[in-house]
Design a protein around this motif. Structure first.
Motif, short mmCIF file in Angstrom:
data_model
loop_
_atom_site.label_atom_id
_atom_site.label_comp_id
_atom_site.label_asym_id
_atom_site.label_seq_id
_atom_site.Cartn_x
_atom_site.Cartn_y
_atom_site.Cartn_z
N HIS A 166 0.84 -1.33 0.15
CA HIS A 166 -0.07 -0.02 0.05
C HIS A 166 0.81 1.18 0.00
O HIS A 166 2.04 1.30 0.74
N TRP A 167 0.37 2.09 -0.77
CA TRP A 167 1.17 3.49 -0.67
C TRP A 167 0.18 4.69 -0.34
O TRP A 167 -0.92 4.60 -0.43
N HIS A 168 0.68 5.18 0.80
CA HIS A 168 0.09 6.29 1.50
C HIS A 168 0.92 7.59 1.45
O HIS A 168 2.07 7.57 1.23
N SER A 169 0.03 8.85 1.18
CA SER A 169 1.10 9.98 1.00
C SER A 169 0.22 11.28 1.62
O SER A 169 -0.93 11.19 1.80
N ARG A 170 0.81 12.05 1.96
CA ARG A 170 0.45 13.27 2.55
C ARG A 170 1.30 14.60 2.11
O ARG A 170 2.57 14.35 2.16
N PRO A 171 0.69 15.88 2.01
CA PRO A 171 1.47 16.85 1.74
C PRO A 171 2.15 17.40 3.01
O PRO A 171 1.42 17.24 4.02
N VAL A 172 3.37 17.75 2.82
CA VAL A 172 3.97 18.44 4.06
C VAL A 172 3.34 19.43 4.46
O VAL A 172 2.77 20.46 3.87
N GLY A 173 2.95 19.63 5.86
CA GLY A 173 2.17 20.71 6.43
C GLY A 173 0.84 20.66 6.42
O GLY A 173 -0.08 21.35 7.06
N ALA A 174 0.28 19.37 6.00
CA ALA A 174 -1.18 19.02 6.01
C ALA A 174 -1.34 18.60 7.50
O ALA A 174 -0.54 17.99 7.98
N THR A 175 -2.62 19.05 8.11
CA THR A 175 -3.00 18.50 9.30
C THR A 175 -3.60 17.07 9.43
O THR A 175 -4.37 16.91 8.29
N GLY A 176 -3.48 16.41 10.52
CA GLY A 176 -4.33 15.11 10.49
C GLY A 176 -3.53 14.31 11.57
O GLY A 176 -2.45 14.25 11.82
#
Length: 176
Positions: A166-176
């Motif tokens: 599985h590949w998960h990704s998030r932008p830098v600075g995103a909250t969560g």
């Protein structure tokens, strides 16, 4: 650059030579061995593993943190930076058997994610990727709980990666 981080009762710091016995003990867990690529079964392997982590930090390519609860090794989080100035980096983690189900991985990953953004955003970091074996449902929950939504499947690449991932990704600075 900060090298020690706090995360809801956890301390994240670079690994030390004195962590070798605990590292060997943690790696006795068959579940952990199922998912990690570099196994540590004795003092020589522990010394090599620790040197690899230390070298990665010195070279600016790999920032590995021992995760401690009340002075006991309960996990690892790592930022694999790759090329300086690169837009993307990879994060990873593992949790010791005795610490699973206690929120260690999400707290440690959240701290690492915030640190990566604080430390490398000005150097061009815009995305953090997380990969895990497709059958590792606990890692999927940790990723999603920590703001890394599922992006897609990664084909198996035996023998090192025998299952689809599985590949998960998030932008830098995103909250969560």
């Amino acid at each position: 650059m900060r090298t020690a981080l706090a995360a809801g009762g956890l301390l994240l710091r670079p690994f030390r030579a004195s962590d070798a016995p605990a590292l060997i003990e943690v790696h006795r867990d068959p579940v952990l061995r199922r998912y990690v690529r570099d196994r540590v079964t004795g003092p020589d392997e522990a010394a090599r593993w620790l040197e690899t982590e230390d070298r990665g930090r010195r070279e600016g390519a790999r920032y590995s943190f021992a995760v401690l609860a009340e002075g006991v090794l309960v996990g690892q989080v790592v930022l694999k930076r790759g090329a300086p100035g690169g837009a993307g980096s990879e994060v990873g983690y593992w949790t010791a058997a005795a610490a699973r189900g206690r929120g260690v991985a999400p707290r440690a990953l959240a701290a690492l994610t915030a640190w990566a953004a604080e430390t490398f955003a000005a150097d061009g970091l815009v995305r953090l990727d997380l990969f895990h074996e497709g059958d590792n449902t606990a890692s999927c929950r940790v990723a999603e709980k920590t703001g890394y939504p599922f992006e897609g499947l990664v084909p198996a690449a035996p023998p090192r990666y025998p299952l689809d991932g599985h590949w998960h990704s998030r932008p830098v600075g995103a909250t969560g």
